[in-house]
Design a protein around this motif. Sequence first.
Motif, mmCIF file in Angstrom:
data_model
loop_
_atom_site.group_PDB
_atom_site.id
_atom_site.type_symbol
_atom_site.label_atom_id
_atom_site.label_comp_id
_atom_site.label_asym_id
_atom_site.label_seq_id
_atom_site.Cartn_x
_atom_site.Cartn_y
_atom_site.Cartn_z
ATOM 1 N N LEU A 114 0.804 -1.220 0.000
ATOM 2 C CA LEU A 114 0.000 0.000 0.000
ATOM 3 C C LEU A 114 0.839 1.273 0.000
ATOM 4 O O LEU A 114 0.700 2.114 -0.879
ATOM 5 N N CYS A 115 1.715 1.421 0.986
ATOM 6 C CA CYS A 115 2.458 2.682 1.123
ATOM 7 C C CYS A 115 3.832 2.647 0.467
ATOM 8 O O CYS A 115 4.514 3.670 0.384
ATOM 9 N N ARG A 116 4.267 1.458 0.037
ATOM 10 C CA ARG A 116 5.554 1.269 -0.642
ATOM 11 C C ARG A 116 6.755 1.540 0.252
ATOM 12 O O ARG A 116 7.866 1.747 -0.232
ATOM 13 N N GLU A 117 6.555 1.538 1.581
ATOM 14 C CA GLU A 117 7.674 1.637 2.509
ATOM 15 C C GLU A 117 8.442 0.318 2.500
ATOM 16 O O GLU A 117 7.838 -0.760 2.439
ATOM 17 N N ASP A 118 9.770 0.386 2.580
ATOM 18 C CA ASP A 118 10.543 -0.859 2.623
ATOM 19 C C ASP A 118 10.952 -1.182 4.062
ATOM 20 O O ASP A 118 10.825 -0.370 4.962
ATOM 21 N N GLY A 119 11.424 -2.400 4.257
ATOM 22 C CA GLY A 119 11.871 -2.834 5.581
ATOM 23 C C GLY A 119 10.775 -2.927 6.623
ATOM 24 O O GLY A 119 11.018 -2.722 7.813
ATOM 25 N N VAL A 120 9.550 -3.255 6.198
ATOM 26 C CA VAL A 120 8.400 -3.234 7.116
ATOM 27 C C VAL A 120 7.957 -4.630 7.562
ATOM 28 O O VAL A 120 7.011 -4.754 8.340
ATOM 29 N N TYR A 121 8.644 -5.672 7.107
ATOM 30 C CA TYR A 121 8.161 -7.035 7.371
ATOM 31 C C TYR A 121 8.771 -7.677 8.616
ATOM 32 O O TYR A 121 8.085 -8.397 9.347
ATOM 33 N N LYS A 122 10.049 -7.456 8.864
ATOM 34 C CA LYS A 122 10.720 -8.162 9.970
ATOM 35 C C LYS A 122 10.130 -7.820 11.341
ATOM 36 O O LYS A 122 10.125 -8.650 12.240
ATOM 37 N N GLY A 123 9.644 -6.618 11.493
ATOM 38 C CA GLY A 123 9.066 -6.213 12.778
ATOM 39 C C GLY A 123 7.557 -6.356 12.835
ATOM 40 O O GLY A 123 6.915 -5.761 13.703
ATOM 41 N N ALA A 124 6.979 -7.150 11.923
ATOM 42 C CA ALA A 124 5.520 -7.309 11.874
ATOM 43 C C ALA A 124 4.992 -7.898 13.185
ATOM 44 O O ALA A 124 5.643 -8.722 13.825
ATOM 45 N N VAL A 125 3.791 -7.460 13.578
ATOM 46 C CA VAL A 125 3.167 -7.890 14.832
ATOM 47 C C VAL A 125 1.936 -8.743 14.527
ATOM 48 O O VAL A 125 1.057 -8.327 13.767
ATOM 49 N N HIS A 126 1.871 -9.938 15.113
ATOM 50 C CA HIS A 126 0.673 -10.774 15.000
ATOM 51 C C HIS A 126 -0.431 -10.173 15.870
ATOM 52 O O HIS A 126 -0.223 -9.919 17.066
ATOM 53 N N LEU A 127 -1.610 -9.952 15.295
ATOM 54 C CA LEU A 127 -2.732 -9.372 16.028
ATOM 55 C C LEU A 127 -3.637 -10.492 16.542
ATOM 56 O O LEU A 127 -4.680 -10.796 15.966
#
Length: 334
Positions: free
Chosen positions: A277-290
């Motif tokens: 959506l926002c095209r930001e990179d480096g956003v996956y490793k810190g993902a939080v399970h809801l």
Amino acid sequence: MKFCKKYEEYMQGQKEKKNLPGVGFKKLKKILKRCRRNHLPSRMSFTETINHNCSRECPVCDGTFFPELLKEMEDVVGWFNENAQKLLELHLASGFTKCLTWLRGNSRKKDHLGLIQEGKDLVNYALINAVAIRKILKKYDKIHESRQGQAFKTQVQKMRIEILQSPWLCELMAFHINLKESEKESGATVASPPPVHALFDGCALTFDDGKPLLSCELSDSVKVDIDLTCSICLDTVFDPISLTCGHIYCYMCACSAASVNVVDGLKTAEATEKCPLCREDGVYKGAVHLDELNILLKRSCRDYWEERRKTERAERLQQAKEYWDYQCRSFTGI
């Protein structure tokens, strides 16, 4: 009562209980007052003095105001995220961990209400600091006749330190709805003092033309709306995760977007992979399970959830089989 005084009293009361970080509202206002005073011409009428604003680029403010506010915002968001995570992990604990948790209290009921109250306190903390930040930035723009305050707010959102964008706030909203539903199902009632759910009276999971929305009116001026439609599969999120940019996806959809196998998981995603959506990179490793949100959706969309669970289970098994087949071929050279 003016907000500055209200905020100072709130933070003073909280610091007596525990040392909470906060926004130095009074100190930041003094910086802005000093800025206006230092830029006033020597000869000016009283009316002109009241209406005078300093220049849009102001070294008096910008060298201290924004760095100070940024540090305080980082401290506030960091404390909120850490403590919300601990609370929700405690609520979701099972087995031996949960037994130890209940044994520490006088009764199960007291511990249960204690969790609810702590969740309410965390949201109050997030809300009042969000309002404080909004007001001080608005005052900055008013004094400077600029939009630098708004630009700063946009920048910190990109830096992922906007407290109302925290995935843990989303989890706390789901947490309270889950507890209310559990009380209804069990027939339990909360005795006086007034219900600690009051802050969340306007919080609900709704469906607009089949599209899920988690919304909560936290105050007259602050409302949080979270779209629970995955923008990849265009369906209600299943096994939801929040990327560090704040966007929510199904876990398997996120793995697909990050070009990783579900066996390896999002922690193995390359830093160059971007949010769809926002095209930001480096956003996956810190993902939080809801996890609380997943429980809420499971309860609210039973038929959909069961059908999706069967489909995803088959897909995960297929991906796991392909993964281990590949690993075996690589090892044996066949």
